[in-house]
Design a protein around this motif. Sequence first.
Motif, mmCIF file in Angstrom:
data_model
loop_
_atom_site.group_PDB
_atom_site.id
_atom_site.type_symbol
_atom_site.label_atom_id
_atom_site.label_comp_id
_atom_site.label_asym_id
_atom_site.label_seq_id
_atom_site.Cartn_x
_atom_site.Cartn_y
_atom_site.Cartn_z
ATOM 1 N N ASP A 218 0.895 -1.206 -0.077
ATOM 2 C CA ASP A 218 -0.001 0.003 0.042
ATOM 3 C C ASP A 218 0.760 1.285 0.120
ATOM 4 O OD1 ASP A 218 1.058 -0.327 2.574
ATOM 5 O OD2 ASP A 218 -0.803 0.208 3.703
ATOM 6 N N ARG A 219 2.270 1.148 -0.085
ATOM 7 C CA ARG A 219 3.065 2.442 0.124
ATOM 8 C C ARG A 219 3.972 2.201 -1.195
ATOM 9 N NH1 ARG A 219 3.527 0.752 5.543
ATOM 10 N NH2 ARG A 219 5.522 -0.120 4.978
ATOM 11 N N VAL A 220 3.416 2.121 -2.402
ATOM 12 C CA VAL A 220 4.190 2.187 -3.760
ATOM 13 C C VAL A 220 3.511 3.399 -4.511
ATOM 14 C CG1 VAL A 220 4.515 0.925 -5.792
ATOM 15 C CG2 VAL A 220 4.495 -0.246 -3.673
ATOM 16 N N SER A 221 4.263 4.304 -4.853
ATOM 17 C CA SER A 221 3.970 5.445 -5.859
ATOM 18 C C SER A 221 4.337 4.992 -7.128
ATOM 19 C CB SER A 221 4.840 6.603 -5.521
ATOM 20 O OG SER A 221 4.326 7.867 -6.170
ATOM 21 N N LEU A 222 3.187 5.202 -7.957
ATOM 22 C CA LEU A 222 3.366 4.845 -9.577
ATOM 23 C C LEU A 222 3.091 5.832 -10.599
ATOM 24 C CD1 LEU A 222 1.325 1.472 -8.871
ATOM 25 C CD2 LEU A 222 3.552 1.523 -9.284
ATOM 26 N N PRO A 223 3.591 6.021 -11.547
ATOM 27 C CA PRO A 223 3.123 6.916 -12.594
ATOM 28 C C PRO A 223 1.460 6.963 -12.749
ATOM 29 C CG PRO A 223 4.965 5.537 -13.409
ATOM 30 C CD PRO A 223 4.307 4.837 -12.120
ATOM 31 N N GLY A 224 0.956 8.190 -12.541
ATOM 32 C CA GLY A 224 -0.596 8.227 -12.615
ATOM 33 C C GLY A 224 -1.202 8.128 -11.309
ATOM 34 N N ARG A 225 -0.538 7.409 -10.330
ATOM 35 C CA ARG A 225 -0.881 7.495 -8.934
ATOM 36 C C ARG A 225 0.251 7.838 -7.931
ATOM 37 N NH1 ARG A 225 -1.620 1.841 -6.737
ATOM 38 N NH2 ARG A 225 -0.560 2.923 -4.854
ATOM 39 N N THR A 226 0.589 8.735 -7.708
ATOM 40 C CA THR A 226 1.715 9.166 -7.026
ATOM 41 C C THR A 226 1.517 9.365 -5.636
ATOM 42 O OG1 THR A 226 1.658 11.504 -7.427
ATOM 43 C CG2 THR A 226 3.118 10.000 -9.032
ATOM 44 N N LEU A 227 2.200 8.893 -4.607
ATOM 45 C CA LEU A 227 2.195 9.285 -3.265
ATOM 46 C C LEU A 227 3.007 10.427 -2.691
ATOM 47 C CD1 LEU A 227 2.354 5.361 -1.877
ATOM 48 C CD2 LEU A 227 0.224 6.934 -2.373
ATOM 49 N N ASP A 228 2.423 10.975 -1.734
ATOM 50 C CA ASP A 228 3.401 12.177 -1.175
ATOM 51 C C ASP A 228 4.656 11.575 -0.438
ATOM 52 O OD1 ASP A 228 1.837 14.287 -2.002
ATOM 53 O OD2 ASP A 228 0.499 14.130 0.011
ATOM 54 N N ILE A 229 5.856 12.055 -0.905
ATOM 55 C CA ILE A 229 7.196 11.663 -0.314
ATOM 56 C C ILE A 229 7.436 12.867 0.990
ATOM 57 C CG2 ILE A 229 9.447 10.942 -0.423
ATOM 58 C CD1 ILE A 229 7.555 9.210 -2.027
ATOM 59 N N PRO A 230 7.264 12.321 2.239
ATOM 60 C CA PRO A 230 7.769 13.361 3.040
ATOM 61 C C PRO A 230 9.069 13.987 3.038
ATOM 62 C CG PRO A 230 7.059 11.272 4.224
ATOM 63 C CD PRO A 230 7.227 11.082 2.646
ATOM 64 N N ALA A 231 9.205 15.277 3.479
ATOM 65 C CA ALA A 231 10.470 16.011 3.224
ATOM 66 C C ALA A 231 11.454 15.577 4.182
ATOM 67 C CB ALA A 231 10.144 17.207 3.631
ATOM 68 N N GLY A 232 12.661 15.389 3.535
ATOM 69 C CA GLY A 232 13.733 14.716 4.590
ATOM 70 C C GLY A 232 13.731 13.030 4.497
ATOM 71 N N ALA A 233 12.864 12.449 3.547
ATOM 72 C CA ALA A 233 12.995 10.960 3.449
ATOM 73 C C ALA A 233 14.168 10.571 2.471
ATOM 74 C CB ALA A 233 11.716 10.660 2.535
ATOM 75 N N GLY A 234 15.015 9.607 3.248
ATOM 76 C CA GLY A 234 16.138 9.243 2.433
ATOM 77 C C GLY A 234 15.800 8.459 1.192
ATOM 78 N N ARG A 235 16.573 8.843 0.226
ATOM 79 C CA ARG A 235 16.536 8.478 -1.261
ATOM 80 C C ARG A 235 17.322 7.376 -1.580
ATOM 81 N NH1 ARG A 235 17.326 9.420 -6.574
ATOM 82 N NH2 ARG A 235 15.354 9.321 -8.117
ATOM 83 N N GLU A 236 16.900 6.212 -2.157
ATOM 84 C CA GLU A 236 17.921 5.180 -2.387
ATOM 85 C C GLU A 236 17.449 4.471 -3.687
ATOM 86 O OE1 GLU A 236 20.443 1.599 -0.620
ATOM 87 O OE2 GLU A 236 18.523 2.082 0.145
ATOM 88 N N VAL A 237 18.291 4.476 -4.735
ATOM 89 C CA VAL A 237 17.774 3.773 -6.242
ATOM 90 C C VAL A 237 18.142 2.366 -5.997
ATOM 91 C CG1 VAL A 237 18.211 3.464 -8.460
ATOM 92 C CG2 VAL A 237 18.338 5.801 -7.607
ATOM 93 N N VAL A 238 17.006 1.348 -6.109
ATOM 94 C CA VAL A 238 17.097 0.052 -5.690
ATOM 95 C C VAL A 238 17.248 -0.700 -7.035
ATOM 96 C CG1 VAL A 238 16.135 -1.784 -4.760
ATOM 97 C CG2 VAL A 238 15.942 0.201 -3.646
ATOM 98 N N TYR A 239 16.965 -0.126 -7.935
ATOM 99 C CA TYR A 239 16.861 -0.938 -9.228
ATOM 100 C C TYR A 239 16.859 0.077 -10.608
ATOM 101 C CZ TYR A 239 15.035 -3.742 -13.174
ATOM 102 O OH TYR A 239 14.650 -4.320 -14.486
ATOM 103 N N ARG A 240 17.549 -0.143 -11.750
ATOM 104 C CA ARG A 240 17.533 0.578 -12.920
ATOM 105 C C ARG A 240 17.393 -0.236 -14.065
ATOM 106 N NH1 ARG A 240 20.803 5.517 -11.492
ATOM 107 N NH2 ARG A 240 21.751 4.936 -9.548
ATOM 108 N N LYS A 241 16.414 0.303 -15.020
ATOM 109 C CA LYS A 241 16.270 -0.261 -16.564
ATOM 110 C C LYS A 241 16.089 0.875 -17.331
ATOM 111 C CE LYS A 241 12.000 -2.147 -17.732
ATOM 112 N NZ LYS A 241 11.118 -3.562 -17.866
ATOM 113 N N PRO A 242 16.344 0.662 -18.388
ATOM 114 C CA PRO A 242 16.371 1.836 -19.230
ATOM 115 C C PRO A 242 14.969 2.472 -19.112
ATOM 116 C CG PRO A 242 17.291 -0.023 -20.501
ATOM 117 C CD PRO A 242 16.865 -0.503 -19.418
ATOM 118 N N GLY A 243 15.116 3.686 -18.928
ATOM 119 C CA GLY A 243 13.781 4.738 -18.752
ATOM 120 C C GLY A 243 12.916 4.401 -17.382
ATOM 121 N N LEU A 244 13.401 3.627 -16.513
ATOM 122 C CA LEU A 244 12.851 3.358 -15.282
ATOM 123 C C LEU A 244 13.514 3.107 -14.225
ATOM 124 C CD1 LEU A 244 9.800 1.126 -14.846
ATOM 125 C CD2 LEU A 244 11.705 0.807 -13.555
ATOM 126 N N TRP A 245 13.361 3.746 -12.987
ATOM 127 C CA TRP A 245 14.134 3.464 -11.777
ATOM 128 C C TRP A 245 13.173 3.145 -10.548
ATOM 129 C CZ3 TRP A 245 17.895 7.938 -10.721
ATOM 130 C CH2 TRP A 245 18.832 8.095 -11.781
#
Length: 154
Positions: free
Chosen positions: A106-133
Amino acid sequence: MATTHRLTVLAYAAATFATAILAAPSVQAASCCVSEPHGSYIAAKGLGESAPLALDVSEAAGWHAFEFKRDGIWYIQVNDRNDQVRAIIGNIDTVFWTLPGGVDADRVSLPGRTLDIPAGAGREVVYRKPGLWLVAYSTARGVIWSIESPDGTR
């Protein structure tokens, strides 16, 4: 002199063996996954398992990310370091959805259905593929997962 020759032969054999092992796809890849045109391997079964027989494609040390593809649908599953399923995301072309599996479903932000990300949240890229993280945002209330473009667009 004979000992030096033997050591040289052993070193050469070890280097050749190591090169062959590193250059060849893993046995796990061959037994679990379907070869993709760009040389990667994507699993066709095991989605939702805590330890699927699939390659871990995560770029982040604390997470495990597994790719699956079946019947033209692409999935990414993220597990934590304890192998607990956190989220499973499905995708066809530009359409994304979250499967009802994992503690963060229930905590997944998707294109077209974005969730608010709180200020100060730590950001980490877990996976990359062309055009998508796939990005993990660590907050006081847990992790929010986000599908993003490489430019950060959600």
